[in-house]
Scaffold this motif. Structure first.
Motif, PDB file in Angstrom:
ATOM      1  N   GLN A   1       0.822  -1.202   0.000  1.00 48.79           N
ATOM      2  CA  GLN A   1       0.000   0.000   0.000  1.00 48.79           C
ATOM      3  C   GLN A   1       0.864   1.263   0.000  1.00 48.79           C
TER       4      GLN A   1
ATOM      5  N   ARG B   1       2.769   1.774  -3.472  1.00 50.80           N
ATOM      6  CA  ARG B   1       1.909   2.211  -4.584  1.00 50.80           C
ATOM      7  C   ARG B   1       1.526   3.678  -4.453  1.00 50.80           C
ATOM      8  N   GLN B   2       1.156   4.081  -3.275  1.00 51.60           N
ATOM      9  CA  GLN B   2       0.742   5.474  -3.099  1.00 51.60           C
ATOM     10  C   GLN B   2       1.931   6.423  -3.186  1.00 51.60           C
TER      11      GLN B   2
ATOM     12  N   TRP C   1       2.241   7.323  -6.807  1.00 54.06           N
ATOM     13  CA  TRP C   1       1.245   8.320  -7.195  1.00 54.06           C
ATOM     14  C   TRP C   1       1.685   9.724  -6.756  1.00 54.06           C
ATOM     15  N   ILE C   2       2.214   9.818  -5.551  1.00 56.07           N
ATOM     16  CA  ILE C   2       2.675  11.119  -5.068  1.00 56.07           C
ATOM     17  C   ILE C   2       3.831  11.612  -5.925  1.00 56.07           C
TER      18      ILE C   2
ATOM     19  N   ARG D   1      -5.294   2.287  -8.205  1.00 55.66           N
ATOM     20  CA  ARG D   1      -6.222   2.761  -7.171  1.00 55.66           C
ATOM     21  C   ARG D   1      -5.547   3.758  -6.232  1.00 55.66           C
ATOM     22  N   LEU D   2      -6.183   4.920  -6.081  1.00 58.77           N
ATOM     23  CA  LEU D   2      -5.720   5.912  -5.112  1.00 58.77           C
ATOM     24  C   LEU D   2      -6.279   5.568  -3.736  1.00 58.77           C
ATOM     25  N   GLU D   3      -5.444   5.632  -2.706  1.00 56.49           N
ATOM     26  CA  GLU D   3      -5.857   5.374  -1.330  1.00 56.49           C
ATOM     27  C   GLU D   3      -5.538   6.615  -0.495  1.00 56.49           C
ATOM     28  N   PRO D   4      -6.511   7.517  -0.380  1.00 57.79           N
ATOM     29  CA  PRO D   4      -6.256   8.815   0.277  1.00 57.79           C
ATOM     30  C   PRO D   4      -5.698   8.691   1.691  1.00 57.79           C
TER      31      PRO D   4
ATOM     32  N   THR E   1      -3.733   6.337   3.011  1.00 58.96           N
ATOM     33  CA  THR E   1      -2.303   5.999   2.972  1.00 58.96           C
ATOM     34  C   THR E   1      -1.482   7.172   2.451  1.00 58.96           C
ATOM     35  N   MET E   2      -2.004   7.864   1.437  1.00 61.26           N
ATOM     36  CA  MET E   2      -1.304   9.041   0.915  1.00 61.26           C
ATOM     37  C   MET E   2      -1.180  10.113   1.993  1.00 61.26           C
ATOM     38  N   GLN E   3      -2.228  10.270   2.772  1.00 57.77           N
ATOM     39  CA  GLN E   3      -2.191  11.257   3.853  1.00 57.77           C
ATOM     40  C   GLN E   3      -1.118  10.894   4.879  1.00 57.77           C
TER      41      GLN E   3
END
Length: 466
Positions: free
Chosen positions: A92, A95-96, A99-100, A234-237, A239-241
């Protein structure tokens, strides 16, 4: 605990630390060698190209390292998940992180390609701005692969797999060096591209590193248990946060640190082309050496993060001081080498027998003397900051870095550089005063935060939320 068992634990920690640090340092030094070779070839193309290329490289590095800093949350979070045996979370986070990297690279490319106005405002000569802008317009396309590679590197190193990174970076560096020569000077039938050719070779190397490490991580069987690239779309807000919560302050701290040296580079340019050229020679030389403590800071983040995942505070403390101690030992040796061989090092960039380079040589020797011992302080603050990142403590260090780099370092550099006879040497002295302040502050912060955690949670293995 007996002295024998303590000694055994320290030896084990040193061994595990070096298993990470040596491949990482090899990779970092190889990558920095590309910049070193770039600078040497820029020197072959003339003082103006050396000055402009050094300025442009510093700008790109500031942007790239800020992006890498922002995604640096990947390493401590993956290390913690690895220590706690949370395999699903490893994927997780990775992957995020990618995206960042993409979301950072898009605006970053636009900024890099439109900085000519800013360079003019900082008093850079027209020909220097034109050459630097030529380099930056090409290098902008290397920003995404550079940041994305750092995401993958942070993941795989935190899983205690550092060797592939070394092999990939060394191979890409060899390609880059050959590409620099071929494209800059028009060899093997290619057109002579000058400074733009150096940039083209560099972005190709960044893409080679990213795609090679990506391919390794996709096909390596031992890594499949982490499902690293499953549901990549898939974006996972949430985890990104979490990544940005840890990495955002690191990115700001990195921006402040590199922003300091970028601003100092502008200061040096305002003092004249010979001062700027000497500054670039010393700075590029230090960049190669700095890669070792930088790699040590990455290894420190991983080792501290893995023990943090197990909530073993004694091992956290031991990992921290092993990393800082080894960094200091290396940098003292490096300082002696720089101090005793400054003229020979400058001679790699410029023809010392040419009277036109005499001024650059004299300035460079003075700067190298200051830098030789100042970089020991830089290594301490860098490694100590890596330790704090392993504890996922990044917001207070960001504030400490802001005060140290800009409140102390920049103001002192400006005063010594423009209001005393020290000129360029004073600018470097001021920067190291700021760095020394940061080193003291980071070590103080580590001791305080660890004492607090030990008093609150003295039993290893205790799960808690702060």
């Amino acid at each position: 605990m007996t002295s024998i068992s303590i000694r055994s634990n320290i030896q084990t920690e040193i061994r595990e630390f070096l298993k990470l640090a040596i491949p990482l340092a090899s990779a970092q030094v190889a990558q920095a060698t590309t910049g070193f070779v770039d600078a040497v070839m820029m020197g072959w193309l003339g003082q103006e190209v050396l000055a402009a290329g050094g300025l442009a490289t510093m700008i790109f590095m500031a942007m790239m390292m800020t992006g890498i800093g922002i995604i640096s949350g990947v390493s401590p979070l993956v290390a913690e998940a690895y220590g706690a045996k949370q395999n699903r979370r490893v994927g997780q986070i990775t992957r995020q992180g990618l995206w960042i990297a993409l979301l950072l690279a898009i605006p970053g490319m636009m900024i890099i390609a439109n900085l000519d106005g800013l360079m003019h405002q900082f008093g850079q000569a027209e020909n220097i701005v034109t050459l630097a802008d030529t380099y930056l317009n090409v290098m902008a396309w290397g920003l995404f692969p550079a940041i994305a590679f750092a995401v993958l590197r942070g993941c795989i190193v935190s899983l205690s797999e550092a060797r592939p990174v070394m092999f990939i970076v060394v191979t890409a560096t060899g390609f880059n060096i050959i590409g620099n020569y071929v494209l800059a000077f028009g060899k093997l039938g290619f057109p002579e591209m000058g400074i733009a050719g150096l940039a083209v070779a560099s972005i190709c190397a960044h893409w080679i590193m990213f795609l090679s490490l990506l391919g390794y991580m996709v096909w390596h069987k031992a890594l499949r248990q982490y499902s690293l690239f499953k549901t990549l779309h898939r974006l996972e807000p949430k985890t990104m946060q979490q990544l940005l919560w840890v990495g955002g302050p690191i990115g700001i701290t990195t921006l402040l640190e590199y922003g300091l040296f970028t601003t100092l580079t502008f200061f040096m340019g305002a003092l004249g082309t010979p001062v700027l050229a000497a500054h670039q020679i010393v700075l590029q030389t230090l960049t190669v050496i700095y890669m070792v403590p930088l790699a040590m800071s990455y290894a420190a983040t991983v080792r501290v993060g893995q023990w943090f995942g197990q909530r073993d505070w004694q091992q956290v403390r031991q990992a921290a001081f092993v990393s800082i101690g080894l960094a200091v030992m290396f940098l003292i040796v490096a300082a002696i080498a720089l101090f005793t061989h400054s003229r020979q090092i400058i001679g790699l960039y410029l023809n010392l027998n040419d009277p036109a380079n005499a001024n650059v040589l004299n300035i460079g020797v003075s700067l190298m003397t200051v830098a030789a011992f100042g970089q020991v302080l830089d290594g301490v603050q860098r490694t100590a900051n890596g330790v704090l990142q392993g504890l996922q403590d990044t917001r207070i260090p960001m504030l400490l870095g802001t005060f140290s780099y800009w409140g102390v370092g920049l103001t002192t550099s400006y005063f010594l550089g423009f209001h005393t006879d020290l000129a360029g040497t004073g600018i470097w002295l001021g920067s190291y005063i700021g760095i020394a302040t940061a080193a003291i502050a980071f070590i103080w912060r580590f001791r305080g935060i660890l004492s607090k955690k030990e008093s609150r949670h003295p039993i290893n293995g205790l799960t808690f939320k702060e």
